[in-house]
Scaffold this motif. Sequence first.
Motif, PDB file in Angstrom:
ATOM      1  N   UNK A  22     -12.840   5.386  54.623  1.00 43.06           N
ATOM      2  CA  UNK A  22     -12.548   4.358  53.602  1.00 43.06           C
ATOM      3  C   UNK A  22     -13.802   3.656  53.101  1.00 43.06           C
ATOM      4  N   UNK A  23     -14.922   3.841  53.793  1.00 42.87           N
ATOM      5  CA  UNK A  23     -16.166   3.189  53.361  1.00 42.87           C
ATOM      6  C   UNK A  23     -16.908   3.997  52.308  1.00 42.87           C
ATOM      7  N   UNK A  24     -16.531   5.265  52.141  1.00 41.30           N
ATOM      8  CA  UNK A  24     -17.412   6.122  51.344  1.00 41.30           C
ATOM      9  C   UNK A  24     -17.456   5.712  49.869  1.00 41.30           C
ATOM     10  N   UNK A  25     -16.316   5.331  49.295  1.00 46.02           N
ATOM     11  CA  UNK A  25     -16.314   4.942  47.876  1.00 46.02           C
ATOM     12  C   UNK A  25     -17.097   3.634  47.652  1.00 46.02           C
ATOM     13  N   UNK A  26     -16.826   2.559  48.429  1.00 43.86           N
ATOM     14  CA  UNK A  26     -17.608   1.334  48.177  1.00 43.86           C
ATOM     15  C   UNK A  26     -19.087   1.471  48.543  1.00 43.86           C
ATOM     16  N   UNK A  27     -19.410   2.357  49.473  1.00 42.32           N
ATOM     17  CA  UNK A  27     -20.827   2.590  49.803  1.00 42.32           C
ATOM     18  C   UNK A  27     -21.542   3.218  48.596  1.00 42.32           C
ATOM     19  N   UNK A  28     -20.895   4.191  47.977  1.00 46.52           N
ATOM     20  CA  UNK A  28     -21.468   4.799  46.759  1.00 46.52           C
ATOM     21  C   UNK A  28     -21.583   3.745  45.661  1.00 46.52           C
ATOM     22  N   UNK A  29     -20.531   2.947  45.507  1.00 48.83           N
ATOM     23  CA  UNK A  29     -20.533   1.904  44.465  1.00 48.83           C
ATOM     24  C   UNK A  29     -21.718   0.968  44.660  1.00 48.83           C
ATOM     25  N   UNK A  30     -21.956   0.568  45.901  1.00 42.68           N
ATOM     26  CA  UNK A  30     -23.057  -0.359  46.163  1.00 42.68           C
ATOM     27  C   UNK A  30     -24.408   0.300  45.866  1.00 42.68           C
ATOM     28  N   UNK A  31     -24.585   1.543  46.313  1.00 46.53           N
ATOM     29  CA  UNK A  31     -25.869   2.230  46.071  1.00 46.53           C
ATOM     30  C   UNK A  31     -26.112   2.395  44.567  1.00 46.53           C
ATOM     31  N   UNK A  32     -25.060   2.765  43.840  1.00 48.19           N
ATOM     32  CA  UNK A  32     -25.207   2.981  42.397  1.00 48.19           C
ATOM     33  C   UNK A  32     -25.491   1.671  41.661  1.00 48.19           C
ATOM     34  N   UNK A  33     -24.833   0.599  42.102  1.00 45.16           N
ATOM     35  CA  UNK A  33     -25.045  -0.707  41.458  1.00 45.16           C
ATOM     36  C   UNK A  33     -26.465  -1.183  41.698  1.00 45.16           C
ATOM     37  N   UNK A  34     -26.913  -1.066  42.967  1.00 44.95           N
ATOM     38  CA  UNK A  34     -28.277  -1.524  43.306  1.00 44.95           C
ATOM     39  C   UNK A  34     -29.330  -0.707  42.545  1.00 44.95           C
ATOM     40  N   UNK A  35     -29.006   0.571  42.280  1.00 38.50           N
ATOM     41  CA  UNK A  35     -29.958   1.438  41.566  1.00 38.50           C
ATOM     42  C   UNK A  35     -29.870   1.238  40.043  1.00 38.50           C
ATOM     43  N   UNK A  36     -28.994   0.350  39.601  1.00 35.63           N
ATOM     44  CA  UNK A  36     -28.849   0.085  38.157  1.00 35.63           C
ATOM     45  C   UNK A  36     -28.118   1.201  37.427  1.00 35.63           C
TER      46      UNK A  36
END
Length: 347
Positions: free
Chosen positions: A307-321
């Motif tokens: 269940x962490x995989x989608x929000x983990x991707x979201x966070x990495x993508x957001x931080x990377x702009x």
Amino acid sequence: MSPTPAIPGAVPTPPNLGVRFAGVGSALPSKPLTNADLEQLMDTSDEWIVQRTGIRSRYIVDHERGESCLTLATAALRRALDEAHLAPTDLDLIILATMTAEMSCPPTSCRLAADIGAGTIGAIDVTAACCGFVYSLNTAYALIRSGLYRSIAVVGADTLSQYLTYDSSGRSTAILFGDAAGAAILRATDDTNKGLIAQAMHSDGARWVDLYIPEDLDRDFPEGHEPSPEHLKRVQMNGRGVFKFAVGTFSDVIQQTLHQAGLAATDIDMFVCHQSNARILSAARDRFGLSEEKLYINIDRVGNTVAASVPLCLDELTKAGRIKEGDKVMFVAFGGGLTWGTSLWQL
Ligand code: UT7
């Protein structure tokens, strides 16, 4: 005639409002577990793992350091609150998607609310395996749009390592999964352009034996699936069955959601997908003719974090702009249950 007095606690008339992502955060445990480490523990090879899954490394919790599903969820949620410039007491509700709760009672979300200092707000655990975060996003959106809540933390946290066997007997599942947590804060906004465009949530419980964790021996198990004592509290997976299901269903549910929204795949700025296997994700990319930039893959570094995989991707993508306000983003997941679902947003 005098107006009817408001009933205390009554459900409000749904206001005309939008829903926005106010902040995101994530947390990984401290213990890296590379394919080379696994080669020392079981009969496997880096080549086999990379070819079949695309995974090179993952992180698992270190119990000696006190790490657990709860501590990861707490760290991820604190980071999301910081990014949103909100205090824990600004939240009205916490939804924690997990299949690795600390205990079956209490809900881990209640301890999460207490640990971050959110007071006595409502807190619920949602168990929908790898779909938990996506299901919870859809649920949180509906609760905010109804006017019942204004600020909801949606957290996905899982530590499947506790249900894996790190020797050759567990090699078919131990190589796949990693532990992590991710969180997003959803808030009501007057900007009605922001919010959910379309969604899907499905299940097929007839196929539950394709992915399950037997808790005891005294249940009715279908013939051929009766667990032996060493299988208790260990992930049992029909890898090939889940793989075939995933390749077809993944693309179908994306297509269904695009159709519902009246959009084409090229209209979507980013697909944020459950990281189950790099081959499954590449197949979806190919089916919709998407570039590597539009369907993110981080499974090589973190494995399948449920269940962490989608929000983990979201966070990495957001931080990377790479995800920003105004984008159309589709979240997609599938997993045990079997379950599958999407959540398509206008950010
Ligand atoms: O979040 C959703 C959850 N699950 C998934 O998305 C899983 C979807 N399925 C998969 O990703 C793949 O099915 C796996 C990666 C799990 C397995 O790949 P596969 O190509 O389906 O392999 P298999 O299970 O059919 O096994 C093929 C062979 C077997 O040996 P024999 O019987 O052909 O001699 C296995 O014993 O590979 C063997 N094997 C391994 N060999 C080296 C199984 N695990 C390993 C291993 N290292 N770790």
